[in-house]
Structures are given as structure tokens and as C-alpha cells.
Design a protein around this motif. Structure first.
Motif, PDB file in Angstrom:
ATOM      1  N   GLU A  56       2.384  16.033   7.815  1.00  0.00           N
ATOM      2  CA  GLU A  56       1.961  16.569   6.514  1.00  0.00           C
ATOM      3  C   GLU A  56       1.410  15.470   5.616  1.00  0.00           C
ATOM      4  N   ARG A  57       2.006  14.286   5.688  1.00  0.00           N
ATOM      5  CA  ARG A  57       1.490  13.166   4.900  1.00  0.00           C
ATOM      6  C   ARG A  57       0.101  12.764   5.380  1.00  0.00           C
ATOM      7  N   LEU A  58      -0.106  12.781   6.667  1.00  0.00           N
ATOM      8  CA  LEU A  58      -1.414  12.444   7.219  1.00  0.00           C
ATOM      9  C   LEU A  58      -2.455  13.511   6.882  1.00  0.00           C
ATOM     10  N   ILE A  59      -2.053  14.773   6.907  1.00  0.00           N
ATOM     11  CA  ILE A  59      -2.964  15.871   6.547  1.00  0.00           C
ATOM     12  C   ILE A  59      -3.424  15.722   5.099  1.00  0.00           C
ATOM     13  N   LYS A  60      -2.542  15.187   4.253  1.00  0.00           N
ATOM     14  CA  LYS A  60      -2.902  14.946   2.850  1.00  0.00           C
ATOM     15  C   LYS A  60      -3.703  13.656   2.678  1.00  0.00           C
ATOM     16  N   ASN A  61      -4.125  13.081   3.788  1.00  0.00           N
ATOM     17  CA  ASN A  61      -4.989  11.897   3.820  1.00  0.00           C
ATOM     18  C   ASN A  61      -4.298  10.604   3.403  1.00  0.00           C
ATOM     19  N   GLU A  62      -2.975  10.563   3.442  1.00  0.00           N
ATOM     20  CA  GLU A  62      -2.299   9.297   3.197  1.00  0.00           C
ATOM     21  C   GLU A  62      -2.622   8.361   4.355  1.00  0.00           C
ATOM     22  N   PRO A  63      -3.125   7.162   4.081  1.00  0.00           N
ATOM     23  CA  PRO A  63      -3.515   6.263   5.161  1.00  0.00           C
ATOM     24  C   PRO A  63      -2.332   5.901   6.057  1.00  0.00           C
ATOM     25  N   PRO A  64      -2.518   5.958   7.354  1.00  0.00           N
ATOM     26  CA  PRO A  64      -1.412   5.615   8.264  1.00  0.00           C
ATOM     27  C   PRO A  64      -0.921   4.190   8.066  1.00  0.00           C
ATOM     28  N   GLN A  65      -1.824   3.279   7.639  1.00  0.00           N
ATOM     29  CA  GLN A  65      -1.398   1.892   7.408  1.00  0.00           C
ATOM     30  C   GLN A  65      -0.408   1.800   6.257  1.00  0.00           C
ATOM     31  N   TYR A  66      -0.584   2.626   5.229  1.00  0.00           N
ATOM     32  CA  TYR A  66       0.379   2.636   4.128  1.00  0.00           C
ATOM     33  C   TYR A  66       1.713   3.221   4.589  1.00  0.00           C
ATOM     34  N   ILE A  67       1.673   4.207   5.461  1.00  0.00           N
ATOM     35  CA  ILE A  67       2.914   4.826   5.938  1.00  0.00           C
ATOM     36  C   ILE A  67       3.733   3.823   6.757  1.00  0.00           C
ATOM     37  N   VAL A  68       3.074   3.102   7.650  1.00  0.00           N
ATOM     38  CA  VAL A  68       3.815   2.142   8.485  1.00  0.00           C
ATOM     39  C   VAL A  68       4.022   0.817   7.772  1.00  0.00           C
ATOM     40  N   GLY A  69       3.201   0.557   6.733  1.00  0.00           N
ATOM     41  CA  GLY A  69       3.411  -0.627   5.912  1.00  0.00           C
ATOM     42  C   GLY A  69       2.671  -1.875   6.350  1.00  0.00           C
ATOM     43  N   TRP A  70       1.745  -1.747   7.295  1.00  0.00           N
ATOM     44  CA  TRP A  70       0.999  -2.930   7.715  1.00  0.00           C
ATOM     45  C   TRP A  70      -0.352  -2.529   8.293  1.00  0.00           C
ATOM     46  N   ALA A  71      -1.244  -3.502   8.345  1.00  0.00           N
ATOM     47  CA  ALA A  71      -2.551  -3.326   8.974  1.00  0.00           C
ATOM     48  C   ALA A  71      -2.881  -4.585   9.750  1.00  0.00           C
ATOM     49  N   GLU A  72      -3.643  -4.428  10.792  1.00  0.00           N
ATOM     50  CA  GLU A  72      -4.075  -5.577  11.585  1.00  0.00           C
ATOM     51  C   GLU A  72      -5.438  -6.036  11.101  1.00  0.00           C
ATOM     52  N   PHE A  73      -5.613  -7.356  11.012  1.00  0.00           N
ATOM     53  CA  PHE A  73      -6.890  -7.923  10.592  1.00  0.00           C
ATOM     54  C   PHE A  73      -7.054  -9.279  11.247  1.00  0.00           C
ATOM     55  N   TYR A  74      -8.127  -9.466  11.961  1.00  0.00           N
ATOM     56  CA  TYR A  74      -8.456 -10.715  12.627  1.00  0.00           C
ATOM     57  C   TYR A  74      -7.272 -11.223  13.458  1.00  0.00           C
ATOM     58  N   GLU A  75      -6.676 -10.292  14.192  1.00  0.00           N
ATOM     59  CA  GLU A  75      -5.563 -10.552  15.110  1.00  0.00           C
ATOM     60  C   GLU A  75      -4.287 -10.993  14.399  1.00  0.00           C
ATOM     61  N   LEU A  76      -4.206 -10.760  13.105  1.00  0.00           N
ATOM     62  CA  LEU A  76      -2.991 -11.025  12.339  1.00  0.00           C
ATOM     63  C   LEU A  76      -2.484  -9.719  11.737  1.00  0.00           C
ATOM     64  N   LYS A  77      -1.215  -9.705  11.362  1.00  0.00           N
ATOM     65  CA  LYS A  77      -0.644  -8.518  10.723  1.00  0.00           C
ATOM     66  C   LYS A  77      -0.446  -8.785   9.238  1.00  0.00           C
ATOM     67  N   PHE A  78      -0.834  -7.798   8.437  1.00  0.00           N
ATOM     68  CA  PHE A  78      -0.740  -7.917   6.993  1.00  0.00           C
ATOM     69  C   PHE A  78       0.040  -6.740   6.418  1.00  0.00           C
ATOM     70  N   LYS A  79       0.999  -7.067   5.591  1.00  0.00           N
ATOM     71  CA  LYS A  79       1.720  -6.036   4.868  1.00  0.00           C
ATOM     72  C   LYS A  79       0.778  -5.398   3.855  1.00  0.00           C
ATOM     73  N   VAL A  80       0.733  -4.074   3.833  1.00  0.00           N
ATOM     74  CA  VAL A  80      -0.138  -3.376   2.883  1.00  0.00           C
ATOM     75  C   VAL A  80       0.618  -2.216   2.240  1.00  0.00           C
ATOM     76  N   ASP A  81       0.287  -1.968   0.990  1.00  0.00           N
ATOM     77  CA  ASP A  81       0.767  -0.785   0.289  1.00  0.00           C
ATOM     78  C   ASP A  81      -0.261  -0.461  -0.790  1.00  0.00           C
ATOM     79  N   GLU A  82       0.083   0.429  -1.707  1.00  0.00           N
ATOM     80  CA  GLU A  82      -0.915   0.923  -2.658  1.00  0.00           C
ATOM     81  C   GLU A  82      -1.305  -0.104  -3.722  1.00  0.00           C
TER      82      GLU A  82
END
Length: 270
Positions: A56-82
Motif C-alpha cells: 500500500e505504501r508503494l502504491i501511494k508512490n512512496e519511494p522504496p529507497q525511503y522505505i528501506v532507508g538507503w540507496a546505492e550510488f557509485y557502488e556505495l550505500k547511502f542512508k536516505v530519507d525525506e
């Protein structure tokens, strides 16, 4: 009900059917094999409720990276939120250009509008003898960027500043992925971006060109004689941004570069 039946049903209304798998696997630290084995098992009522909530959160277009709390960038992991934008793959091309065009000499780098710190930290990780400073107008973003620096074991300096207002140094490289979306261009944006990502990091006045103009105005006094500037731009802004910087840097070449999809995406001044 088996897990595979629940996942198929709950993924049916998602624009990206594998998002639910991505979120569940990362929240529960499951590798691909563990996920595939799980599909053969019966799902409990508690698990189904949790899976439904995530769907339901994904259907409401909440980014999956915000849900899991991180995103990958240039082979590194970065904590992300709003507090910050989610780092994009096209920005990796900007980092790659900088690293390819500049050797391992000791250089002073400034990343303007650092957000999660993705650009600055990636550069600092790849070139450990570079002195990297990162600025942002948002103190909240800087706090998160500092966390990401610790997570990725790099040392760099963070400073709260509106572009270069609080800076006195000169730099060999100035890089920025600034806010560049015009306020009347939301029709081109995904709902997930509009609803969840910070406006401060997205929009700029003067049809999205205001921050570029300020960078150009201030960089004249903050760039070394042989210094270079690298910028990410909106795909329709190439000629406009090129004109802004060519006016301020008449002795340098201002070039437009395309991303892997052939769209104008980067500007270099060198």
C-alpha cells in the motif's frame, strides 16, 4: 496461501512489480536465494499484513529507497530519507566524468548542494588525497550527509551555505547537482518525487536556472586559474546553462555532455 501467490497479488497494482521484493528483502536482509526459497512457503497472517502494508505504501508512490532507508550510488550505500533527494544513476555519470578527467593529484573539491553527500563522498572515496568540502543550504541534509561519510569511512568537511555565501576558499573543481526544476514543470515529474522528495532540493526560480546563475557569479572568485566546473542539468537546459557560464568564463570552454540515453545532462567548464 503461499508466499508466491501473495506477492503476485499484491504486486499487480505496482508500476514496478519487483519493488515489493526489493523492499521486503532489504528490510529482512534476505539474499536472492533466500527470497526464492521463501516463495514456496506458506505466508502467515502477520507476514501477509506486513506485506500488504508495504504494498500500500508503494502504491501511494512512496519511494522504496525511503522505505528501506538507503540507496546505492557509485557502488556505495547511502542512508536516505525525506531530508534529501534519492541519488540518481545519471549523477553517477557526472562522478565518472570527474574521476576520468582528473588524475590523482592533490586537488581541492567543492560539492555544492550535497544533499545525501553522494557526489562528495564518492569522489573522496575514489581519490583519497583530494581535499573535499561539501555545502548545502539545509542543515538537516548536512547532518545526514555527515552520517553517510562515517558509514563510507571518508573524511570531508561539511558547511552550511547558500551556494558559496559562507565560503572563502578557492577550489580546483567545483561540482553541483543543484535544484533545477522550474515551478511550472511538475507535470513532467513522477508522483513519488512530488509527494516525498524535498522541494528545496528540486525547484529553482527563473525557470530552474537561478542556482546555476548564482554558481556562475560566485565561482569566478572561488575557482583556481586552471580550475574546472562540473554540473548536472535538466535535459532541456543545456544551451541556457552553457550561455550562463560562457558569459562568466570567457577564457574557458563550456561544453554540454549527454547521458547514456542521449539527453543533455551535464555541463563542464574547463
Amino acid at each position: 496461501m503461499l508466499w508466491i501467490e501473495a506477492v503476485r497479488t499484491l504486486s499487480a497494482d505496482l508500476e514496478e512489480p519487483f519493488e515489493l521484493e526489493f523492499v521486503w528483502r532489504n528490510l529482512h536482509e534476505l539474499n536472492k536465494l533466500s527470497w526464492l526459497n521463501l516463495m514456496r512457503e506458506k505466508i502467515t497472517d502477520q507476514e501477509l499484513n506486513l506485506l500488504t502494508e508495504l504494498s500500500e505504501r508503494l502504491i501511494k508512490n512512496e519511494p522504496p529507497q525511503y522505505i528501506v532507508g538507503w540507496a546505492e550510488f557509485y557502488e556505495l550505500k547511502f542512508k536516505v530519507d525525506e531530508r534529501v533527494l534519492i541519488p540518481r544513476p545519471e549523477t553517477e555519470e557526472l562522478v565518472e566524468m570527474i574521476l576520468t578527467e582528473n588524475n590523482n593529484d592533490s586537488l581541492k573539491i567543492l560539492d555544492i548542494g550535497t544533499g545525501s553527500g553522494a557526489i562528495a563522498i564518492s569522489l573522496a572515496k575514489a581519490r583519497q588525497n583530494w581535499s573535499v568540502k561539501a555545502s548545502d543550504i539545509s542543515q538537516n541534509a548536512l547532518e545526514l550527509a555527515a552520517e553517510n561519510a562515517k558509514i563510507n569511512h571518508v573524511n570531508l568537511e561539511f558547511i552550511q551555505s547558500d551556494v558559496m555565501d559562507e565560503l572563502t576558499d578557492r577550489f580546483d573543481i567545483i561540482v553541483s547537482n543543484p535544484p533545477y526544476i522550474a515551478f511550472d514543470e511538475t507535470y513532467e515529474m513522477d508522483d513519488s518525487v512530488i509527494k516525498y522528495e524535498p522541494d528545496l532540493a528540486l525547484f529553482a526560480k527563473n525557470q530552474g536556472l537561478a542556482i546555476y546563475q548564482k554558481i556562475a557569479d560566485q565561482a569566478v572568485n572561488h575557482l583556481t586559474d586552471d580550475g574546472k566546473i562540473y554540473l548536472e542539468i535538466g535535459y532541456k537546459q543545456g544551451q541556457a546553462v552553457q550561455k550562463i557560464f560562457q558569459k562568466e568564463f570567457t577564457d574557458k570552454t563550456v561544453s554540454i555532455h549527454q547521458d547514456i540515453f542521449g539527453k543533455d545532462r551535464m555541463i563542464s567548464v574547463k
